[in-house]
Design an enzyme around this catalytic site. Structure first.
Site, PDB file in Angstrom:
ATOM      1  N   LYS A 149       5.335 -14.986   1.504  1.00 57.87           N
ATOM      2  CA  LYS A 149       4.914 -13.714   2.302  1.00 57.87           C
ATOM      3  C   LYS A 149       6.459 -13.228   2.333  1.00 57.87           C
ATOM      4  CE  LYS A 149       1.661 -11.392   4.505  1.00 57.87           C
ATOM      5  NZ  LYS A 149       0.263 -11.481   3.841  1.00 57.87           N
TER       6      LYS A 149
ATOM      7  N   ASP B  93       0.508  -5.421   2.068  1.00 57.72           N
ATOM      8  CA  ASP B  93      -0.016  -6.036   3.141  1.00 57.72           C
ATOM      9  C   ASP B  93       0.112  -4.780   4.192  1.00 57.72           C
ATOM     10  OD1 ASP B  93      -0.445  -8.855   4.536  1.00 57.72           O
ATOM     11  OD2 ASP B  93       0.897  -8.068   5.957  1.00 57.72           O
TER      12      ASP B  93
END
Ligand code: NAD
Length: 403
Positions: free
Chosen positions: A96, A136
């Site tokens: 991430k 995201d």
């Protein structure tokens, strides 16, 4: 989300899955943590890329632009990506990224500069066979195209597979826009067959990418969507909502509450409606120990990330409510990201029907693997999902001789 919650989670799952200290330590520890400070228009922005685990394939996970992004949160989100790719059974790991920034305070040019600065900071540690980011919170297909472009400039060769979620013209995949909802629908249909549920009334919380597409796809399949909501509130019509009209109302007026042929309800009331299927598609922690006992749905499809607290989970399980957990139910998005990467690597692009067929196969196969573990197990479906994911990662670690 805090990383401490991951440690607690692993301690709990570790006991159920009989994990030893070395296995727990491996799962608790991200393989790499990369940090940088990016400068745009004289201001500095902390940036992160956390690579949790790549035993099953290259690291995979989105990049978030948000004022509250911090290392602890990025570590937690990277861990969840390792579990999600294992659950979806795609040959990728977990990672991430993020930048601590409020993109609403930046011009479009500054956002582009910041995105390109992110690549300059991290291009040596990402790549189509190393770590493949994606969109995201507050990162868009356009940003993905800039990132691809900057990466290719720096490495001096074509590399569309360095990032997914790109616009179609920049190497994106068809169906990506509805993939999360469609994946959830495939899993729901399979689950309903297993538990013999034929009643098709649905309530959907949230009417954005996930919720709106879920409502639309379910209505097209003959489900009766009786209630939906967004941040302004909810609406109910027991005879069913006209989803086409509703989408028009939302785009023209900004909210579903302005739809005329329905009564107004609150978001809290929506969760407790007498429907067969509940689809939380907005925020985390909305089904709690306080309201879980009032949930009347037989199946909960978690398109949102983390909508059910652990206290609520126990109550739903004891009330025989089947919860299809987020890392399975919303894995359609990452699965089509994987398809995008495959198409980029082969330089051969699939039509929409091919993407849908392959998504269906993957989602049903992922669901089946968990169902086989779950039937006859003393634990709920979510716990079985987690245990299976963790075991897949550890099996891959062992097969490589790293454990
Ligand atoms: P989105 O921004 O497109 O839509 C969010 C929706 O939630 C909007 O309709 C908004 O009005 C509504 N909402 C906001 N606050 C609310 C409140 N207090 N009560 C009820 N509704 C509220 O976001 P999205 O992409 O649809 O994502 C929704 C959820 O699904 C998030 O938890 C996200 O992490 C998860 N998710 C999305 C994807 C994807 O591909 N879009 C993939 C995986 C998980």
């Amino acid at each position: 989300m805090e990383y401490a919650s991951i440690i607690n989670f692993l301690e709990k799952i570790g006991k159920i899955a009989n994990l030893d200290e070395a296995e727990l330590e491996l799962l608790k520890t991200p393989q790499h943590i990369h940090q940088a400070e990016l400068e745009v228009s004289g201001k500095k922005y902390p940036a992160f890329r956390v690579q949790h685990n790549n035993a099953r394939g290259p690291f995979k996970g989105g990049i978030r632009f948000h004022p509250e992004v911090n290392l602890d949160e990025v570590k937690a989100l990277a861990f969840w990506m390792s579990l999600k790719t294992a659950t979806a059974d795609i040959p990728l790991g977990g990672g991430k990224g993020g930048i601590t920034v409020n993109p609403k305070e930046l011009s479009k040019e500054e956002i582009e500069e910041l995105s390109r600065a992110y690549v300059k900071a991290f291009y040596k540690v990402i790549g189509p066979q190393v770590d493949i980011p994606a969109p995201d919170v507050y990162t868009t297909p356009e940003i993905m195209a800039w990132i691809r472009d900057e990466y290719e400039k720096l490495v001096g060769e074509k590399a569309p597979g360095v990032i997914t979620g790109k616009p179609i013209e920049a190497g994106g995949s068809l169906v990506r826009d509805i993939a999360t909802a469609l994946g959830g629908v495939y899993v729901l249909e399979e689950a309903m067959k297993k538990i013999g549920l034929s009643e098709k009334t649905v309530a959907v919380q949230g009417f954005g990418n996930a919720g709106m597409n879920a409502a639309k796809l379910l209505a097209e399949r003959g489900f009766n969507v009786v209630a939906v909501s967004d941040s302004k509130g909810g609406i109910l019509n027991n005879n069913g909502l006209n989803i086409g009209e509703l989408i028009k109302t939302k785009s023209e007026t900004g909210s579903v509450v302005n739809y005329s042929d329905a009564e107004k309800i609150s978001n809290a009331e929506l969760l407790e409606l007498d429907v067969a299927v509940l689809v939380p598609s907005a925020l985390a922690n909305v089904i709690t120990a306080e309201n879980a006992g009032n949930v009347k749905a037989k199946v909960v499809v978690e398109l949102a990330n983390g909508p059910t607290t652990s206290g609520a989970d126990e109550i739903l399980h004891s009330n025989n409510v089947l919860v299809l957990p987020d890392i399975l139910a919303n894995a359609g998005g990452v699965t089509v990201s994987y398809f995008e990467w495959l198409q980029n690597n082969e330089d051969y692009y699939w039509d929409a029907e091919t993407v849908k067929t392959k998504l269906k196969e993957k989602m049903i196969s992922a669901f089946e693997q968990i169902w086989q573990k779950y039937s006859g197990s003393e634990h709920d479906f979510r716990t079985n999902t987690y245990v299976l994911a963790v075991k897949k990662i550890l099996d891959a670690e062992r097969a490589r001789g790293r454990l």
